[in-house]
Design an enzyme around this catalytic site. Structure first.
Site, mmCIF file in Angstrom:
data_model
loop_
_atom_site.group_PDB
_atom_site.id
_atom_site.type_symbol
_atom_site.label_atom_id
_atom_site.label_comp_id
_atom_site.label_asym_id
_atom_site.label_seq_id
_atom_site.Cartn_x
_atom_site.Cartn_y
_atom_site.Cartn_z
ATOM 1 N N SER A 234 0.828 -1.198 0.000
ATOM 2 C CA SER A 234 0.000 0.000 0.000
ATOM 3 C C SER A 234 0.870 1.260 0.000
ATOM 4 C CB SER A 234 -0.945 -0.067 1.203
ATOM 5 O OG SER A 234 -2.076 0.713 1.017
ATOM 6 N N ASP A 457 -9.159 -4.463 -5.625
ATOM 7 C CA ASP A 457 -8.606 -3.800 -4.446
ATOM 8 C C ASP A 457 -9.395 -2.520 -4.172
ATOM 9 O OD1 ASP A 457 -7.020 -2.294 -2.620
ATOM 10 O OD2 ASP A 457 -5.223 -3.344 -3.297
ATOM 11 N N HIS A 484 -7.467 -6.079 -0.431
ATOM 12 C CA HIS A 484 -6.383 -5.109 -0.485
ATOM 13 C C HIS A 484 -5.063 -5.819 -0.245
ATOM 14 C CE1 HIS A 484 -4.152 -1.469 -0.236
ATOM 15 N NE2 HIS A 484 -4.007 -1.473 1.082
#
Length: 516
Positions: A234, A457, A484
């Site tokens: 991320s 996602d 995710h």
């Protein structure tokens, strides 16, 4: 500014939803001193930082919140503090410390795998425990020390970013959203002022990604690594990208999973997240359709339940579940389809007038501990973004952006709950200047990297990964699923590609797709 963090939550949710309270007392801080640096290039004036010894000791001395209380009791981990300059332009000035956690390689050590879970504001130390657990009995755990660090201002690193107290954060969560620009801006200005007062302008000025990657290079050397092997999830992909730009010759390998588009501005990110969570919610309801345990089966039904909380919050153990908290809890559970059964239970409770599980989900996401204190992760998120991203102070442009976001996300669950208001956000009042901006990264001299991007996602859209891979001339691994991030989360195809690359530096001959 989006309130939703770019950080994998599954491990945290699963661990803490089922965890018992761990009592720690009388922890002895007896460490083993290890000096294996300096290694690799050492910038002039920073020799003493790059060559510093690390003292590895019991991680229980580093416990600071519920997440670390659960994670830091493992017997096969050790922790240390890394000393770095607060301001790299003045290495002789104030020093700060970075918390570091390590699980050593089981056998045939190849090196250290340094990781960051995202956020900004996520604890890399806690994430390292989770990754080490998932990687057990794999070649990754055999060959690599698993190393996580809490970025400056976060978790066990000192000083921590502090803006709101626990009671102030609780009050903010139950207060209805501001309805006028003036009131919203007054609140945002007050938030920025409290951050400056409680954290220090000098810390806020040196809290961004620019400085984190300098810390990571000091850590690389102190760990005795000639080159860095890195796993970023991320927002951690932004750290990895920035490191490859700043130190391309110091990179051995990088897996960047759940990519942040390096050219994306906050408005584009808000649009992408709203659309991503909307798709994840639709996928959840499709999953619910044939399950009797799912009491709330449509977005309209859910919308009605959330709207009711605007005027009648639910009582939860002396607190009240607001519409905002309910939305946060729902969004947290949409990060992975593995958490959908928990969401189903939470919504069944909501339908019966109970907000217990939704409140727990929101608390976990926002970093609220059982004692009412907060980890500071949300404060750190805003502090980092306020120096990492362009701030919007032109009111005409602000109105244009608010309109663009509203039109692009019209009807989505998140924006219906928290519609955009054309008000200056906290960053417009921030006391420290930007230290970086979205831009086209240049990583000349770095080896080819691996970018992993998931089609469904909700927090970092698949296209962001496509864009990052193109920007870095990296190999792209697409994973077809609704969650995710993907690496080390149970898919054999994704894991085998990532592990083979990290161990042998072997990449697929072309971009490829794994089916979930």
């Amino acid at each position: 500014m989006s309130r939703f963090r770019l950080v994998p939550l599954l491990a945290l949710l699963v661990a803490l939803l089922s965890a018992c309270t761990v009592s720690v007392s009388g922890t002895a801080v007896i460490g083993t001193v290890e000096q294996v640096g300096p290694k690799g290039p050492v910038p002039a004036g920073l020799e003493r930082f790059y060559s510093q010894p690390l003292t590895w000791s019991d991680c229980r001395a580093y416990i600071h919140d519920d997440e670390s209380r659960t994670a830091f009791v493992k017997r096969d981990i050790r922790c240390a503090r890394l000393t770095v300059p607060l301001d790299y332009a003045n290495p002789g000035g104030r020093e700060i410390t970075i918390g570091v956690l390590r699980r050593q390689a089981a056998k045939a050590r190849l090196g250290a795998l340094v990781l960051n879970p995202g956020g900004p504001g996520g604890s890399g130390m806690s994430a390292a425990v989770s990754v080490a657990t998932k990687a057990k009995r794999t070649e990754l755990a055999d060959r690599f020390d698993i190393v996580g660090f809490d970025p400056r201002g976060v978790g066990a690193s000192e000083p921590r970013v502090r803006c709101l107290t626990g009671p102030e954060m609780d009050a903010d969560r139950i207060d209805p959203p501001e309805t006028t620009v003036a009131d919203a801006e007054a609140e945002n200005q007050d938030f920025a002022a409290k951050c400056a007062e409680r954290t220090g302008v000098d810390v806020l000025a040196n809290i961004g990604t620019r400085d984190v990657v300098r810390d990571m290079d000091v850590l690389r050397s102190a760990l005795g690594e000639e080159k860095l092997t890195y796993l970023g999830y991320s927002y951690g992909t932004r750290i990895g990208t920035a490191y490859a730009e700043a130190f391309p010759g110091n990179v051995r390998a990088m897996v960047l999973d759940g990519a942040v588009d390096p050219l994306e501005d906050p408005a584009q990110q808000a649009i992408g997240q709203a659309q991503g969570f909307e798709k994840a919610l639709a996928d959840y309801f499709a999953w619910c359709a044939e399950r009797p345990a799912c009491v709330i089966k449509t977005k309209d039904d859910l919308r009605a339940k959330i709207d009711a909380l605007e005027t009648a919050p639910l009582s939860v153990g002396g607190r009240r579940l607001s519409a905002s908290d309910a939305t946060t809890g729902i969004a947290a559970a949409l990060y992975s389809d593995d958490v959908w059964p928990v969401l189903s239970d939470a919504l069944a409770g909501l339908a019966k007038g109970s907000g217990v599980t939704l409140m727990l989900l929101a608390d976990l996401y926002l970093g609220r501990a059982s004692d009412g204190e907060y980890s500071g992760s949300m404060d750190a998120l805003i502090a980092v973004r306020c120096v990492d991203e362009p701030r919007l102070t032109d009111r005409a442009k602000l109105a244009e952006v608010a309109t663009r976001v509203a039109e692009a996300t019209k009807g989505s669950f998140l924006t219906d709950t928290d519609p955009p208001l054309p008000a200056l956000d906290p960053c417009a009042f921030w006391p420290a200047p930007n230290t970086t901006e979205p831009h086209q990264p240049v990583v000349t001299g770095a080896p080819r990297l691996l970018v992993v991007s998931t089609t469904g996602d909700p927090a970092t859209p698949h296209q962001a990964g496509v864009n990052l891979a193109k920007s870095l001339d990296a190999r792209l691994l697409t994973y077809e699923a609704t969650q995710h991030t993907a690496f080390l989360q149970g898919d054999e195809c994704v894991d085998s590609v990532g592990i083979r690359y990290l161990v042998d530096l072997s990449l697929p001959a072309a971009d490829m797709t794994c089916e979930g």
